[in-house]
Structures are given as C-alpha cells and as structure tokens.
Design a protein around this motif. Sequence first.
Motif, short mmCIF file in Angstrom:
data_model
loop_
_atom_site.label_atom_id
_atom_site.label_comp_id
_atom_site.label_asym_id
_atom_site.label_seq_id
_atom_site.Cartn_x
_atom_site.Cartn_y
_atom_site.Cartn_z
N GLN A 180 0.83 -1.28 0.17
CA GLN A 180 -0.10 0.19 -0.06
C GLN A 180 1.05 1.12 -0.06
O GLN A 180 0.16 2.24 -0.72
N ALA A 181 2.18 1.24 0.61
CA ALA A 181 2.84 2.76 0.65
C ALA A 181 3.31 2.93 -0.54
O ALA A 181 3.14 4.01 -1.78
N GLU A 182 3.71 1.29 -1.34
CA GLU A 182 4.08 1.78 -2.72
C GLU A 182 2.74 2.14 -4.04
O GLU A 182 2.99 3.56 -4.50
N ILE A 183 2.06 1.61 -3.88
CA ILE A 183 0.24 1.97 -4.35
C ILE A 183 0.29 3.91 -4.19
O ILE A 183 -0.15 4.61 -5.17
N ALA A 184 0.29 3.96 -2.68
CA ALA A 184 -0.10 5.61 -2.18
C ALA A 184 0.84 6.61 -2.55
O ALA A 184 0.70 7.46 -3.84
N ARG A 185 2.39 5.98 -3.20
CA ARG A 185 3.55 7.15 -3.93
C ARG A 185 3.21 6.82 -5.69
O ARG A 185 2.50 7.78 -5.56
N ALA A 186 2.33 6.06 -5.70
CA ALA A 186 2.02 6.08 -7.37
C ALA A 186 0.88 6.76 -7.07
O ALA A 186 0.59 7.68 -8.36
N LEU A 187 -0.12 6.63 -6.42
CA LEU A 187 -1.48 7.29 -6.63
C LEU A 187 -1.04 8.60 -6.13
O LEU A 187 -2.06 10.24 -7.00
N PHE A 188 -0.57 8.75 -4.66
CA PHE A 188 -0.60 10.12 -4.06
C PHE A 188 0.54 10.83 -4.47
O PHE A 188 0.97 11.85 -3.67
N GLY A 189 1.53 10.25 -4.76
CA GLY A 189 3.46 11.17 -5.08
C GLY A 189 3.24 11.24 -3.81
O GLY A 189 4.19 12.09 -3.76
N GLU A 190 3.42 10.25 -2.25
CA GLU A 190 3.34 10.43 -1.65
C GLU A 190 4.97 10.64 -1.90
O GLU A 190 6.27 9.25 -1.83
N LYS A 191 6.09 10.82 -0.53
CA LYS A 191 7.69 10.07 -0.14
C LYS A 191 7.57 8.98 0.42
O LYS A 191 8.70 8.79 0.55
N HIS A 192 6.46 9.16 1.30
CA HIS A 192 6.54 8.00 3.03
C HIS A 192 4.83 7.51 3.25
O HIS A 192 4.22 7.79 2.42
#
Length: 192
Positions: A180-192
């Motif tokens: 989910q962290a990787e998906i969140a980065r891909a979807l929302f551009g989050e760094k962590h």
Amino acid sequence: MGKEELVARILSDAEAEAEETVRSAKARAEEIVKAAEAECEREYRDAEKEAEARGERIREGRAAMARLDGAKIRLAERRRVLDAVYLRALAALLCLEEHDALSLTEKLLESYAEEGDEIVFSDGFAYADKAEKLPVVREKKLTVSKDRPDLKGGFLLRGKKADKDLSYPALLAADREEHQAEIARALFGEKH
C-alpha cells in the motif's frame, strides 16, 4: 520681645511649617500618582503582551487542529481510493478468464500447498472441476472438498499442520499490507 511678637512669630513659623507640610504632601502625592500611573501603564503593557501571546497560542492551536483535521480528511480519502483500487482488483480476479484463473490457481497451489492438503474452493469458482485436474494436484496428492463456502473467490487449503486462506480477499489484503505504501506513492505522489 513681647508676647505679641512671640505669638506672631510662632504663628508665622507655624504657618510656614504648615505651608511646607502642604507643599511637601502635594509633592509626595504627585510622586505617588506618577508612580501609580507608571505602574498602571506597565501592567497595561504586560497585560497587552500576555493577551497577544495568548491570542497567538490560540491561533497556533486552531491552525494545528485545522492541519490535523485536513490530514485526517486526506487520509480518509486516500483510504477510500485504496479501497476502491482493491475492490476493482477483486472484481478483476472474479472475472478472470479460464486460462488465467487456472494459471493463478496452479501457481498458488505450487507455492502454498503441502502434500496431502485439501482444497476447499469458493462457492461459484467456475473452474473448480478443471483445477482438480491440474498436474500439481496429482504431484502433491491434494484432495478436493465438496464444501463450497462463500469466500468471494479463490480457495482454502486445509492441511495437517495449518490451514491457509488463499481466497481472493485474503490475497488482496496481504498484497495491500505489503504494497500500500508503494501504491500510495504512485497514486498520490507521497514520499513515505
């Protein structure tokens, strides 16, 4: 010196002393008033500074609460989006073509089944009869249960040592936990 002169002099001295006392009292009263005014001004400035500081603390507290509320709302929306992603993934798994469904089943059995396990297919698993004929079923001496619980796709493995939930919702939950962290980065551009 006569009596009258002496009385006049005493009265004159008393008058001068009274005037000096009044003058001194007025001067002292003016000093007290000035000191009181200065103290009042100092207390007013201190109270004003304290009010400004308190106002700033209140503004900072409210700003922090607003940031926290905003973060909660963003988090809830991100979770909602991730939930939707995984609901779509579940729908996609439930609609797999025969070849893909059997290929996934075979890979899962090869990875997780132990010799002698029993396969419990989900109710509505369209390719259960063909999955029973996969080479891995013979190789690992797997049996197939007649039970068909509503697992929302996939299957369970009942073993001598442990049972394994390989239903689609369980597989997606494990995937979500891991990715989910990787998906969140891909979807929302989050760094962590």
